[in-house]
Design an enzyme around this catalytic site. Structure first.
Site, mmCIF file in Angstrom:
data_model
loop_
_atom_site.group_PDB
_atom_site.id
_atom_site.type_symbol
_atom_site.label_atom_id
_atom_site.label_comp_id
_atom_site.label_asym_id
_atom_site.label_seq_id
_atom_site.Cartn_x
_atom_site.Cartn_y
_atom_site.Cartn_z
ATOM 1 N N GLN A 38 -2.950 1.950 -1.513
ATOM 2 C CA GLN A 38 -2.185 3.315 -1.413
ATOM 3 C C GLN A 38 -0.682 2.918 -1.474
ATOM 4 O O GLN A 38 -0.386 2.403 -0.530
ATOM 5 C CB GLN A 38 -2.693 3.903 -0.041
ATOM 6 C CG GLN A 38 -1.966 5.372 0.158
ATOM 7 C CD GLN A 38 -2.355 5.747 1.408
ATOM 8 O OE1 GLN A 38 -3.492 5.950 1.904
ATOM 9 N NE2 GLN A 38 -1.430 6.635 2.007
ATOM 10 N N SER B 111 4.983 4.251 0.066
ATOM 11 C CA SER B 111 6.097 3.840 0.885
ATOM 12 C C SER B 111 7.017 3.191 -0.047
ATOM 13 O O SER B 111 6.550 2.335 -1.050
ATOM 14 C CB SER B 111 5.918 3.049 2.232
ATOM 15 O OG SER B 111 5.414 4.042 2.945
ATOM 16 N N GLU C 291 -7.005 11.107 5.700
ATOM 17 C CA GLU C 291 -6.643 9.687 6.488
ATOM 18 C C GLU C 291 -6.344 9.901 7.810
ATOM 19 O O GLU C 291 -6.626 9.203 8.502
ATOM 20 C CB GLU C 291 -4.802 9.552 5.795
ATOM 21 C CG GLU C 291 -4.362 8.382 6.462
ATOM 22 C CD GLU C 291 -3.090 8.247 5.783
ATOM 23 O OE1 GLU C 291 -2.769 7.263 4.738
ATOM 24 O OE2 GLU C 291 -1.995 8.693 6.240
#
Length: 393
Positions: free
Chosen positions: A132, A135, A250
């Site tokens: 994933q 960020s 999530e």
């Protein structure tokens, strides 16, 4: 006995699925090996998890709850919740691939069914896993400030930029990256979600060694990376909608799985405390057990809502806050009860077991930061659920 032959019955009767999966785990010839396994690296842990998933996939047990079109056997989120419950009840470690699968898989199915039918079966059978990649340096919880840029060039996207803290990035076959296709001023309205293979020319993966020494995360650089437009998940500039859909999983399904893992850790700690005659932390053990059970009850309701097809909005921040703090509390207790071993080591205790306990404790230091910090979750709860006055800055 396998789930493939009985899939129709299991879809209709989740209690039968639970009963038969429990029996399968009880009779599994290598269950003791699975139960006792410890690792000294993230790479070894994922490699073992791959073997576990391959076996479960062949027998069909981890395919309930996933659509047939992506390699599953049908069913819904309740089947997946039962799967995690029974693995945890058998005191078996959940394969680490599930953490990102539960986050990324549902979004791919919803927004890019063609991509899901092409690639998700490889995720379920353990032959690949993904990272994933959201960020960036200076852009953590504030995803609307992302700067990694994707320019639309005919039938391709050309990506340039840098990502950090990519989950399972060092060994990921692909990453789901959130990139900017609009102007910086467009904030969340100018983001796009895209599936990128890590062996694409221009992609550089640099593993990040955590405090534990394990390389569970990675920094990823994109230098003129060309990705086919059909790899877009959802729509160009529609990545924020994908992100919000993803977040409910999530914080719901992922959170429920994490809490079952926490219950397994408490079960193992209880066995240790009984064997070692430890009595000092019994009251604290009970308090933390109740904390985990309460968090489970909350995330279980979210799982039920997801199974009904409901959209879970800002209230999922409550789930995130509860399971993040509960997971941290469990590992703090493990450290305090077994501090002499975890800090100094002991020749009569398996070194890999202690290394795993240390690594888990270190990782949960970030549990209330990653995926949106606890303070951000409290702010969402205050603003959107409790309607409190805005904080003065």
């Amino acid at each position: 006995m396998n789930a493939v032959d009985n899939a129709a019955e299991y879809r209709a009767d989740v209690s039968r699925y639970r009963r038969d999966f429990r029996r399968y785990l009880q009779e599994l010839s290598w269950a003791d090996q699975w139960r006792a396994v410890s690792f000294t690296s993230a790479e070894d842990e994922l490699a073992f998890g791959s073997k576990v998933l391959a076996e479960l996939y062949a027998q069909g047990w981890n395919r309930l709850g996933w659509p047939v079109e992506v390699g599953g056997l049908g069913g819904d989120e309740i089947h997946r919740a039962v799967y995690y419950e029974e693995i945890g009840a058998a005191m078996l470690p959940i394969p680490a691939q599930h953490w990102t699968l539960e986050t990324l898989g549902p979004a791919l199915i919803h927004f890019a069914p063609d991509l899901a039918s092409q690639y998700l079966s490889g995720y379920l059978d353990g032959s690949e896993w993904w990272g994933q990649s959201f960020s960036e340096p200076e852009s953590g919880s504030d995803l609307a400030s992302l700067r990694t840029r994707a320019s639309v060039d005919g039938d391709e996207l050309v990506i340039n930029g840098q990502k950090i803290w990519t989950s399972q990035g060092p060994t990921a076959r692909r990453v789901v990256a959130l990139v900017r296709t609009g102007t910086p001023e467009s904030r969340h309205r100018g983001l796009t979600m895209v599936l990128v293979d890590t062996d694409t020319p221009g992609v550089t993966v640099r593993p990040i060694a955590l405090a534990s020494g394990r390389r569970e995360l990675a920094e990823i650089f994109f230098d003129d990376v060309h990705v086919p437009r059909e790899r877009v998940i959802g729509e160009i500039d529609g990545g924020w909608a994908v992100t919000m859909y993803l977040m409910q999983y999530e914080r719901g399904m992922y959170g429920y799985a994490v809490l079952n893992k926490a219950m397994t850790e408490l079960g193992r700690l209880r066995e240790y405390m009984v064997t070692a005659g430890s009595t000092a932390d019994r009251a604290r053990f009970g308090e933390i057990y109740i904390q985990v059970v309460c968090a489970q009850a909350r995330t279980a309701e979210t799982v039920r809502r997801l199974a009904r097809g409901e959209i879970v909005g800002p209230e999922s921040s409550v789930d995130k806050l509860l399971f993040g703090t509960a997971e941290k509390a469990v590992n703090d207790l493990v450290l305090d009860v077994r501090r002499d071993q975890m800090v100094g080591g002991r020749p009569d205790v398996d070194a890999a077991e202690l290394d795993s306990l240390r690594a888990e404790w270190w990782y949960t230091r970030a549990g209330t930061v990653m995926g949106g910090s606890a303070e951000v979750q409290r702010g969402i709860i205050a603003d959107h659920l409790l309607r409190l006055p805005k904080e003065k800055r």
